[in-house]
Design a protein around this motif. Structure first.
Motif, PDB file in Angstrom:
ATOM      1  N   GLY A 186      14.650   4.180   1.405  1.00 13.45           N
ATOM      2  CA  GLY A 186      15.615   5.259   1.506  1.00 13.45           C
ATOM      3  C   GLY A 186      17.056   4.837   1.272  1.00 13.45           C
ATOM      4  N   LEU A 187      17.254   3.666   0.638  1.00  9.78           N
ATOM      5  CA  LEU A 187      18.597   3.156   0.379  1.00  9.78           C
ATOM      6  C   LEU A 187      19.010   3.469  -1.054  1.00  9.78           C
ATOM      7  CD1 LEU A 187      18.200  -0.368   2.028  1.00  9.78           C
ATOM      8  CD2 LEU A 187      19.400   1.611   2.990  1.00  9.78           C
ATOM      9  N   PRO A 188      20.309   3.688  -1.288  1.00 10.83           N
ATOM     10  CA  PRO A 188      20.772   3.952  -2.656  1.00 10.83           C
ATOM     11  C   PRO A 188      20.735   2.684  -3.496  1.00 10.83           C
ATOM     12  CG  PRO A 188      22.647   3.743  -1.181  1.00 10.83           C
ATOM     13  CD  PRO A 188      21.412   3.705  -0.314  1.00 10.83           C
ATOM     14  N   PRO A 189      20.728   2.811  -4.831  1.00 14.08           N
ATOM     15  CA  PRO A 189      20.741   1.612  -5.670  1.00 14.08           C
ATOM     16  C   PRO A 189      22.074   0.896  -5.597  1.00 14.08           C
ATOM     17  CG  PRO A 189      20.948   3.590  -7.003  1.00 14.08           C
ATOM     18  CD  PRO A 189      20.661   4.059  -5.609  1.00 14.08           C
ATOM     19  N   GLU A 190      22.044  -0.404  -5.859  1.00 10.95           N
ATOM     20  CA  GLU A 190      23.249  -1.193  -6.014  1.00 10.95           C
ATOM     21  C   GLU A 190      23.478  -1.462  -7.502  1.00 10.95           C
ATOM     22  OE1 GLU A 190      23.610  -4.293  -2.347  1.00 10.95           O
ATOM     23  OE2 GLU A 190      22.094  -4.753  -3.838  1.00 10.95           O
ATOM     24  N   GLU A 191      24.735  -1.525  -7.913  1.00 10.95           N
ATOM     25  CA  GLU A 191      25.006  -1.950  -9.283  1.00 10.95           C
ATOM     26  C   GLU A 191      24.960  -3.469  -9.302  1.00 10.95           C
ATOM     27  OE1 GLU A 191      28.560  -1.815 -12.560  1.00 10.95           O
ATOM     28  OE2 GLU A 191      27.852   0.083 -11.708  1.00 10.95           O
ATOM     29  N   ARG A 192      23.993  -4.015 -10.016  1.00 13.88           N
ATOM     30  CA  ARG A 192      23.726  -5.454  -9.949  1.00 13.88           C
ATOM     31  C   ARG A 192      24.085  -6.166 -11.250  1.00 13.88           C
ATOM     32  NH1 ARG A 192      20.043  -6.837  -6.123  1.00 13.88           N
ATOM     33  NH2 ARG A 192      20.712  -8.942  -6.654  1.00 13.88           N
ATOM     34  N   TRP A 193      24.752  -7.286 -11.076  1.00 14.04           N
ATOM     35  CA  TRP A 193      25.042  -8.176 -12.189  1.00 14.04           C
ATOM     36  C   TRP A 193      24.497  -9.566 -11.926  1.00 14.04           C
ATOM     37  CZ3 TRP A 193      27.707  -6.849 -16.709  1.00 14.04           C
ATOM     38  CH2 TRP A 193      28.249  -5.551 -16.721  1.00 14.04           C
ATOM     39  N   GLN A 194      24.504  -9.984 -10.635  1.00 12.19           N
ATOM     40  CA  GLN A 194      24.091 -11.350 -10.295  1.00 12.19           C
ATOM     41  C   GLN A 194      23.276 -11.311  -9.008  1.00 12.19           C
ATOM     42  OE1 GLN A 194      28.380 -12.951 -11.098  1.00 12.19           O
ATOM     43  NE2 GLN A 194      27.062 -14.716 -10.950  1.00 12.19           N
ATOM     44  N   GLU A 222      15.624  -2.584  -6.725  1.00 10.21           N
ATOM     45  CA  GLU A 222      15.971  -1.166  -6.663  1.00 10.21           C
ATOM     46  C   GLU A 222      14.793  -0.327  -6.170  1.00 10.21           C
ATOM     47  OE1 GLU A 222      17.844   2.219  -9.619  1.00 10.21           O
ATOM     48  OE2 GLU A 222      18.504   0.136  -9.756  1.00 10.21           O
ATOM     49  N   VAL A 223      13.575  -0.676  -6.589  1.00  5.93           N
ATOM     50  CA  VAL A 223      12.404   0.044  -6.103  1.00  5.93           C
ATOM     51  C   VAL A 223      12.237  -0.176  -4.599  1.00  5.93           C
ATOM     52  CG1 VAL A 223       9.875   0.120  -6.185  1.00  5.93           C
ATOM     53  CG2 VAL A 223      11.200   0.114  -8.307  1.00  5.93           C
ATOM     54  N   LEU A 224      12.407  -1.417  -4.138  1.00  6.11           N
ATOM     55  CA  LEU A 224      12.309  -1.688  -2.705  1.00  6.11           C
ATOM     56  C   LEU A 224      13.367  -0.924  -1.919  1.00  6.11           C
ATOM     57  CD1 LEU A 224      11.537  -5.522  -2.603  1.00  6.11           C
ATOM     58  CD2 LEU A 224      10.104  -3.698  -1.679  1.00  6.11           C
ATOM     59  N   ARG A 225      14.587  -0.890  -2.448  1.00  2.00           N
ATOM     60  CA  ARG A 225      15.641  -0.132  -1.766  1.00  2.00           C
ATOM     61  C   ARG A 225      15.278   1.355  -1.714  1.00  2.00           C
ATOM     62  NH1 ARG A 225      20.655  -2.309  -0.732  1.00  2.00           N
ATOM     63  NH2 ARG A 225      21.620  -0.252  -0.955  1.00  2.00           N
ATOM     64  N   GLY A 226      14.752   1.867  -2.821  1.00  2.00           N
ATOM     65  CA  GLY A 226      14.382   3.275  -2.858  1.00  2.00           C
ATOM     66  C   GLY A 226      13.281   3.606  -1.856  1.00  2.00           C
ATOM     67  N   PRO A 236       0.842  -1.203   0.000  1.00  2.00           N
ATOM     68  CA  PRO A 236       0.000   0.000   0.000  1.00  2.00           C
ATOM     69  C   PRO A 236       0.872   1.246   0.000  1.00  2.00           C
ATOM     70  CG  PRO A 236       0.007  -1.038   2.172  1.00  2.00           C
ATOM     71  CD  PRO A 236       0.771  -1.948   1.265  1.00  2.00           C
ATOM     72  N   LEU A 237       0.459   2.247  -0.775  1.00  2.00           N
ATOM     73  CA  LEU A 237       1.295   3.434  -0.935  1.00  2.00           C
ATOM     74  C   LEU A 237       0.398   4.666  -1.068  1.00  2.00           C
ATOM     75  CD1 LEU A 237       4.422   3.570  -1.091  1.00  2.00           C
ATOM     76  CD2 LEU A 237       4.194   3.765  -3.565  1.00  2.00           C
ATOM     77  N   GLU A 238       0.210   5.365   0.051  1.00  2.00           N
ATOM     78  CA  GLU A 238      -0.531   6.632   0.054  1.00  2.00           C
ATOM     79  C   GLU A 238      -1.897   6.496  -0.613  1.00  2.00           C
ATOM     80  OE1 GLU A 238       2.063   9.485  -1.694  1.00  2.00           O
ATOM     81  OE2 GLU A 238       3.505   9.399  -0.054  1.00  2.00           O
ATOM     82  N   GLY A 239      -2.661   5.503  -0.164  1.00  2.00           N
ATOM     83  CA  GLY A 239      -4.004   5.310  -0.687  1.00  2.00           C
ATOM     84  C   GLY A 239      -4.056   4.585  -2.019  1.00  2.00           C
ATOM     85  N   LYS A 240      -2.909   4.245  -2.566  1.00  2.00           N
ATOM     86  CA  LYS A 240      -2.858   3.483  -3.816  1.00  2.00           C
ATOM     87  C   LYS A 240      -2.122   2.173  -3.549  1.00  2.00           C
ATOM     88  CE  LYS A 240      -3.374   7.480  -6.794  1.00  2.00           C
ATOM     89  NZ  LYS A 240      -3.025   8.116  -8.081  1.00  2.00           N
ATOM     90  N   GLU A 241      -1.868   1.416  -4.588  1.00  2.76           N
ATOM     91  CA  GLU A 241      -1.229   0.120  -4.391  1.00  2.76           C
ATOM     92  C   GLU A 241      -0.118  -0.102  -5.399  1.00  2.76           C
ATOM     93  OE1 GLU A 241      -2.753  -4.250  -3.253  1.00  2.76           O
ATOM     94  OE2 GLU A 241      -3.423  -3.609  -5.245  1.00  2.76           O
ATOM     95  N   LEU A 242       0.985  -0.627  -4.893  1.00  3.68           N
ATOM     96  CA  LEU A 242       2.120  -0.993  -5.724  1.00  3.68           C
ATOM     97  C   LEU A 242       2.266  -2.504  -5.687  1.00  3.68           C
ATOM     98  CD1 LEU A 242       4.512   0.182  -7.358  1.00  3.68           C
ATOM     99  CD2 LEU A 242       5.830   0.184  -5.221  1.00  3.68           C
ATOM    100  N   LEU A 243       2.377  -3.133  -6.848  1.00  5.93           N
ATOM    101  CA  LEU A 243       2.633  -4.567  -6.941  1.00  5.93           C
ATOM    102  C   LEU A 243       4.014  -4.772  -7.549  1.00  5.93           C
ATOM    103  CD1 LEU A 243      -0.628  -4.542  -6.970  1.00  5.93           C
ATOM    104  CD2 LEU A 243      -0.349  -6.818  -7.962  1.00  5.93           C
ATOM    105  N   LEU A 244       4.810  -5.606  -6.903  1.00  8.44           N
ATOM    106  CA  LEU A 244       6.163  -5.885  -7.372  1.00  8.44           C
ATOM    107  C   LEU A 244       6.246  -7.327  -7.836  1.00  8.44           C
ATOM    108  CD1 LEU A 244       8.116  -4.243  -4.404  1.00  8.44           C
ATOM    109  CD2 LEU A 244       7.451  -3.184  -6.562  1.00  8.44           C
ATOM    110  N   ASP A 245       6.688  -7.534  -9.075  1.00  5.12           N
ATOM    111  CA  ASP A 245       6.799  -8.893  -9.581  1.00  5.12           C
ATOM    112  C   ASP A 245       8.061  -9.045 -10.419  1.00  5.12           C
ATOM    113  OD1 ASP A 245       5.252 -11.543  -9.757  1.00  5.12           O
ATOM    114  OD2 ASP A 245       5.887 -11.186 -11.810  1.00  5.12           O
ATOM    115  N   GLY A 246       8.785 -10.123 -10.160  1.00  2.60           N
ATOM    116  CA  GLY A 246      10.076 -10.325 -10.818  1.00  2.60           C
ATOM    117  C   GLY A 246      10.004 -10.991 -12.169  1.00  2.60           C
TER     118      GLY A 246
END
Length: 412
Positions: free
Chosen positions: A404-412, A397-401, A286-296
């Motif tokens: 309040g966390l900075p992004p990681e450079e991801r390869w694996q 990256e969205v979850l980290r954001g 839930p996000l400020e009265g709206k909804e965010l769905l995260l799927d990999g």
């Protein structure tokens, strides 16, 4: 250099083969021999099966180690005992111990990480370990362990440049986790299943196939998430789970039958499935009265499963926030996701991420927003629900954001 920075510096190169991991484990005293192991491979769903199987075995009273990849927010997610990630202090001590041996044998990022997990589980005295296979199976570092149960969820179109070019080639690689006389489970179909059968027959592996040795009955959405019926050995059981998506019924059926083969009672199976979670897989926030769905969803089969799940649970209309990895079958994923709602194209923090502007021909009329959190904001301005998909790295990256966390450079 910070111990984890040393490990991250080993990202970017995929080096399949068992020689290095076996040499590394020998140097560490072969910790993988201290406990029985289940190996969980396949194209999609292996993380869900691994987590659900671990939860079932914990409900049965075992101290369970769970190794998964990739992580979403924190590297420590990959190594868990009893549902608790490895502590920061434990991780640093393990890294300091493993590092000189890993450097001596030239271990890759994933090989070193696998050794960390196997050593941690031995030190913690686990009674069972569930290991999610990284890439393929035959030459994956997790295959250095000898399983008492092997699971290949399904065979799909992913990593064909390494495992392919055909689905039978992919299946042959994934069947590399089979062992003579050791039971194996699968929900694969078509040519992938044909090849798994051939490999199992050649090895003398008892292969339990969904739809034959066990079967699904009614699969339905519920107030808690998902409900499904499992038929096994003349018994019929109804289960409930907070996970979303009809495709998860197949994954959870594999975990349930795996748990039973490993000695868990039906109560433990029901308890494990009732508390099984998998962050980043149709995860609702839930996000400020709206909804965010995260799927990999990050390959064509995953994208079609996402599309089906959104309709199945009544989660449309929704805006999509999408980023993809270079080299994937982008046209096939676009076909699966097109027409669900307005699209905002973005990228995650890695050279592997495709330029969102290059995706515009696949999504006519889409918006482009380079920064993922701003892309989420723009999507939620268009619809009351936004779905982030296309890459687990984008989800992470969205979850980290959001934390309040900075992004990681991801390869694996």
């Amino acid at each position: 250099m910070h111990p984890l920075a040393w490990l991250y510096a080993r990202q970017g190169v995929v080096t399949l083969g068992l020689e290095r991991i076996r040499a590394l484990l020998r140097r560490l005293g072969n910790p993988q021999e201290a406990y029985p192991v289940a190996l969980v491979g396949g194209t999609n769903g292996k993380g869900t099966v691994a987590r659900a199987l671990a939860a079932i075995l914990e409900e049965a009273g075992l101290k369970v180690g769970l190794y998964t990849s990739p992580h979403l927010v924190d590297f420590r997610e990959r190594l868990a005992v009893g549902g608790e990630p490895v502590s920061q202090d434990q991780l640093h001590r393990l890294l300091e111990e493993v590092r000189p041996h890993a450097e001596a044998v030239g271990a890759s990022f994933f090989e070193a990480t696998t050794a960390l997990a196997l050593l941690h589980f031995a030190r913690q005295g686990v009674e069972f370990a569930v290991l999610e296979v990284g890439l393929g199976g035959r030459l994956d570092a997790t295959n250095a362990a000898e399983p008492t149960l092997s699971i290949v969820t399904n065979i799909g179109h992913d990593h064909l440049e390494v495992l392919g070019p055909t689905l039978r080639d992919v299946a042959r690689e994934k069947a590399g986790i089979f062992r003579p006389g050791v039971p194996a489970l699968t929900a694969a179909r078509g040519e992938g299943l044909w090849e798994l059968r051939a490999q199992a027959a050649a090895l003398g592996t008892p292969l339990w196939v969904l739809g034959e040795a066990f079967a699904l009955g009614e699969v339905a959405p519920s107030s808690r998430g998902l409900a499904f019926t499992l038929f096994l050995r003349g018994e019929e059981r109804r289960f409930h789970t907070p996970l979303l998506g009809p495709h998860q019924a197949e994954n959870l059926a594999l975990a349930a039958v795996g748990g039973r083969l490993l000695g868990a009672g039906w109560e433990a199976v029901a308890g494990g499935l009732a508390r099984a979670t998998h962050p980043g897989r149709l995860e609702r926030i839930p996000l400020e009265g709206k909804e965010l769905l995260l799927d990999g969803a990050h390959n064509p089969e995953g994208a079609w499963a996402l599309r089906e799940a959104l309709g199945f649970h009544g989660l449309l209309p929704a805006a999509l926030v999408l980023a993809f990895t270079r080299g994937k079958d982008l046209a096939a994923m676009a076909e699966a996701l097109r027409g669900l709602g307005p699209v905002v194209l973005t990228r995650y923090h890695s050279p592997r991420s495709e330029d969102p502007r290059a995706l515009l021909p696949l999504f006519p009329g889409a918006l482009v927003e380079e920064e993922p959190l701003r892309a989420v904001e723009r999507a939620l301005a268009l619809e009351g629900r936004a779905v982030v998909a296309g890459s687990l790295y984008l989800v992470g990256e969205v979850l980290r954001g959001l934390k309040g966390l900075p992004p990681e450079e991801r390869w694996q």
